[in-house]
Design an enzyme around this catalytic site. Structure first.
Site, PDB file in Angstrom:
ATOM      1  N   CYS A   1      46.642 129.112 -79.681  1.00 35.55           N
ATOM      2  CA  CYS A   1      47.729 128.501 -80.450  1.00 35.55           C
ATOM      3  C   CYS A   1      48.764 127.997 -79.446  1.00 35.55           C
ATOM      4  CB  CYS A   1      48.368 129.517 -81.398  1.00 35.55           C
ATOM      5  SG  CYS A   1      49.707 128.835 -82.417  1.00 35.55           S
TER       6      CYS A   1
ATOM      7  N   CYS B   1      50.696 127.335 -87.835  1.00 35.05           N
ATOM      8  CA  CYS B   1      51.343 128.642 -87.736  1.00 35.05           C
ATOM      9  C   CYS B   1      52.835 128.382 -87.823  1.00 35.05           C
ATOM     10  CB  CYS B   1      50.991 129.320 -86.412  1.00 35.05           C
ATOM     11  SG  CYS B   1      51.874 130.870 -86.131  1.00 35.05           S
TER      12      CYS B   1
ATOM     13  N   CYS C   1      69.467 126.347 -80.305  1.00 33.97           N
ATOM     14  CA  CYS C   1      69.152 127.302 -81.372  1.00 33.97           C
ATOM     15  C   CYS C   1      69.913 128.621 -81.132  1.00 33.97           C
ATOM     16  CB  CYS C   1      67.653 127.546 -81.427  1.00 33.97           C
ATOM     17  SG  CYS C   1      66.676 126.022 -81.469  1.00 33.97           S
TER      18      CYS C   1
ATOM     19  N   CYS D   1      68.347 131.988 -79.916  1.00 30.69           N
ATOM     20  CA  CYS D   1      67.362 131.955 -78.834  1.00 30.69           C
ATOM     21  C   CYS D   1      67.992 132.260 -77.476  1.00 30.69           C
ATOM     22  CB  CYS D   1      66.697 130.587 -78.798  1.00 30.69           C
ATOM     23  SG  CYS D   1      65.436 130.465 -77.509  1.00 30.69           S
TER      24      CYS D   1
ATOM     25  N   CYS E   1      48.766 132.802 -77.501  1.00 32.22           N
ATOM     26  CA  CYS E   1      49.802 131.860 -77.919  1.00 32.22           C
ATOM     27  C   CYS E   1      50.515 131.328 -76.677  1.00 32.22           C
ATOM     28  CB  CYS E   1      50.801 132.547 -78.845  1.00 32.22           C
ATOM     29  SG  CYS E   1      49.997 133.377 -80.246  1.00 32.22           S
TER      30      CYS E   1
ATOM     31  N   ARG F   1      52.272 137.866 -90.103  1.00 30.79           N
ATOM     32  CA  ARG F   1      52.383 138.535 -88.802  1.00 30.79           C
ATOM     33  C   ARG F   1      53.768 139.142 -88.612  1.00 30.79           C
ATOM     34  NH1 ARG F   1      51.335 134.500 -84.095  1.00 30.79           N
ATOM     35  NH2 ARG F   1      49.565 134.169 -85.474  1.00 30.79           N
TER      36      ARG F   1
ATOM     37  N   CYS G   1      66.427 125.626 -71.737  1.00 28.06           N
ATOM     38  CA  CYS G   1      66.140 124.673 -72.808  1.00 28.06           C
ATOM     39  C   CYS G   1      67.383 123.842 -73.122  1.00 28.06           C
ATOM     40  CB  CYS G   1      65.684 125.414 -74.068  1.00 28.06           C
ATOM     41  SG  CYS G   1      65.180 124.288 -75.389  1.00 28.06           S
TER      42      CYS G   1
HETATM   43  S1  SF4 Z   1      63.879 128.075 -80.009  1.00 27.99           S
HETATM   44 FE1  SF4 Z   1      64.775 128.292 -77.906  1.00 27.99          FE
HETATM   45  S2  SF4 Z   1      63.214 127.365 -76.545  1.00 27.99           S
HETATM   46 FE2  SF4 Z   1      62.773 126.623 -78.648  1.00 27.99          FE
HETATM   47  S3  SF4 Z   1      63.915 124.706 -78.897  1.00 27.99           S
HETATM   48 FE3  SF4 Z   1      65.273 126.295 -79.666  1.00 27.99          FE
HETATM   49  S4  SF4 Z   1      66.550 126.868 -77.855  1.00 27.99           S
HETATM   50 FE4  SF4 Z   1      64.725 125.759 -77.078  1.00 27.99          FE
END
Ligand code: SF4
Length: 407
Positions: free
Chosen positions: A142, A202, A69, A72, A109, A272, A65
């Site tokens: 979802c 959600c 984040c 993540c 999901c 959840r 990605c």
């Molecule tokens: S949560 Fe993870 S997969 Fe989603 S945008 Fe952020 S870094 Fe990317």
């Protein structure tokens, strides 16, 4: 306890507590914990009986990605040794989904890493949803593809999506500390786009990232105001190779308090227990079922959960039952709001139904003379990274592998 009597009475009426009452739930002691669970359990049973909704995650595209984040394992620069693969073909995704449905899930999901989908990605997901609904027209789908551009939510809705997931994750005040590549406002905008297109919203949170009680309360009230129909409560899975790898801030008791606070603020909303259930609640998972009415079956996006059969056994042993495909999840008055929004193609702000406007036991000591029982501090943060790191198991089966899914 006055607080719990008040919260129970409000919850049974579908009313939202004050912010101060929500904060007070997080400040309760371990001596009060079972009373807190019992109070939240009364509210849960009022609106959801003993049903547990099972949801099944299919990671359509894993890792790589461009977003950052901090929590993540799929983020830009992540050193986590997760599975990395590009888009599953529709039949591959449908096979994985079928396993989840066969295991008892009523919602699938579909999740893909990335900042947001291209129009070509929407086409791919459209084909995938068709393949899944061909095999099982009843299944709820979802979709979770990141930030949405104009008209993408409408296209997903027209293609048969029932819901769109996009979590707020944390409070507006702290959002900039966990992600730099997009903003809290971007996330709110996508939830509103999804809701505005008639998709069930959600949207949830991640606890355990170093946030304060105030941050947790802020994000939970914001979710209520947004009209989220389901609120996934994630407990941070501190992956090695991510910036939050050493954030072991949660105890099972803390997790239960957080779940209870979320329940009181969202008495008639699907709550959840999401990622981190096994890692942080551990042997206390069944108590969580007395508060939340929904869990993920089997594995998560990049980590493994307990065996799907263990999830089913836990539900049965705790005296709950798996919600059937023909049973409505939300109480009638909430479902009416959602249906009105879908019919009108507008947000309908479940705000009209929501009311508000967007871890140690008693020490006792070791004296022979019985000392007064002291109520202990509410938190005993996990501080042994090495001990707890063995709890995080990277997913090596199911979608994107040759091995059967865990469902
Ligand atoms: S949560 Fe993870 S997969 Fe989603 S945008 Fe952020 S870094 Fe990317």
């Amino acid at each position: 306890m006055d607080l719990l009597d008040t919260l129970t009475a409000k919850g049974l009426r579908g009313e939202v507590p004050t912010r101060e009452e929500a904060l007070a739930v997080l400040a309760t002691t371990d001596d009060e914990l079972l009373d807190v669970v019992a109070a939240a359990g009364k509210v849960r049973r009022r609106w959801f009986g003993r049903r547990v909704k099972l949801n099944y995650l299919v990671n359509l595209k894993s890792g790589l990605c461009p977003e950052d984040c901090s929590y993540c394992s799929q983020r830009l620069g992540s050193k986590a040794e997760i599975l990395k693969y590009t888009w599953l073909k529709p039949d591959q995704a449908a096979d994985a989904a079928r396993a989840g449905v066969a295991g008892g899930a009523k919602r699938v999901c579909l999740v893909a890493s990335g900042r947001g989908p291209t129009d070509r990605d929407i086409d791919r997901v459209t084909d995938t949803m068709a393949a899944i609904k061909d095999a099982d027209p009843e299944v709820e789908i979802c979709v979770c593809l990141g930030l949405l551009s104009d008209n993408q939510a409408e296209r997903l809705k027209a293609a048969g999506a029932d819901a769109y997931n996009h979590n707020l994750n944390t409070s507006e005040n702290t959002y900039g500390a966990i992600t730099k590549t997009h903003t809290y406002a971007d996330r709110v905008d996508t939830v509103q786009k999804a809701h505005g297109a008639g998709l069930s919203a959600c949207s949830g949170l991640i606890a355990g990232m170093g946030e304060s009680d105030e941050d947790l309360v802020d994000v939970v009230f914001a979710l209520r105001e947004l009209g989220s129909d389901s609120v996934p409560v994630n407990f941070l899975i501190p992956f090695e190779g991510t910036p939050l790898a050493k954030e072991w801030n949660l105890t099972p008791q803390r997790c239960l308090r957080i779940l209870a606070m979320v329940r009181f603020v969202n008495p008639d909303t699907e709550v959840r227990i999401a990622g981190g259930r096994e890692v942080h609640l551990r042997t206390m998972q069944p108590l969580g079922l007395h508060i939340a009415n929904s869990i993920f079956l089997g594995d998560y996006l990049t980590s493994e959960g307990q065996a799907g059969q263990a999830d089913l056994d836990m539900i049965k042993d705790a005296g709950f039952e798996v919600e059937g495909a023909g049973e409505a999840t939300l109480p009638r008055h909430r479902a009416d709001v959602a249906e009105a929004a879908q019919a009108g193609g507008g947000c309908g702000t479940a705000a009209s139904a929501c009311g508000s406007g967007g871890g140690c036991g008693p020490c006792g000591g070791h004296s022979h003379a019985p000392a007064p029982v002291q109520e202990t501090a509410t938190e005993s943060p996990e501080d042994d990274d090495e001990l707890r790191s063995d709890l995080v198991k990277v997913r090596r089966r199911g979608a994107g592998t040759e091995l059967a899914p865990n469902a």
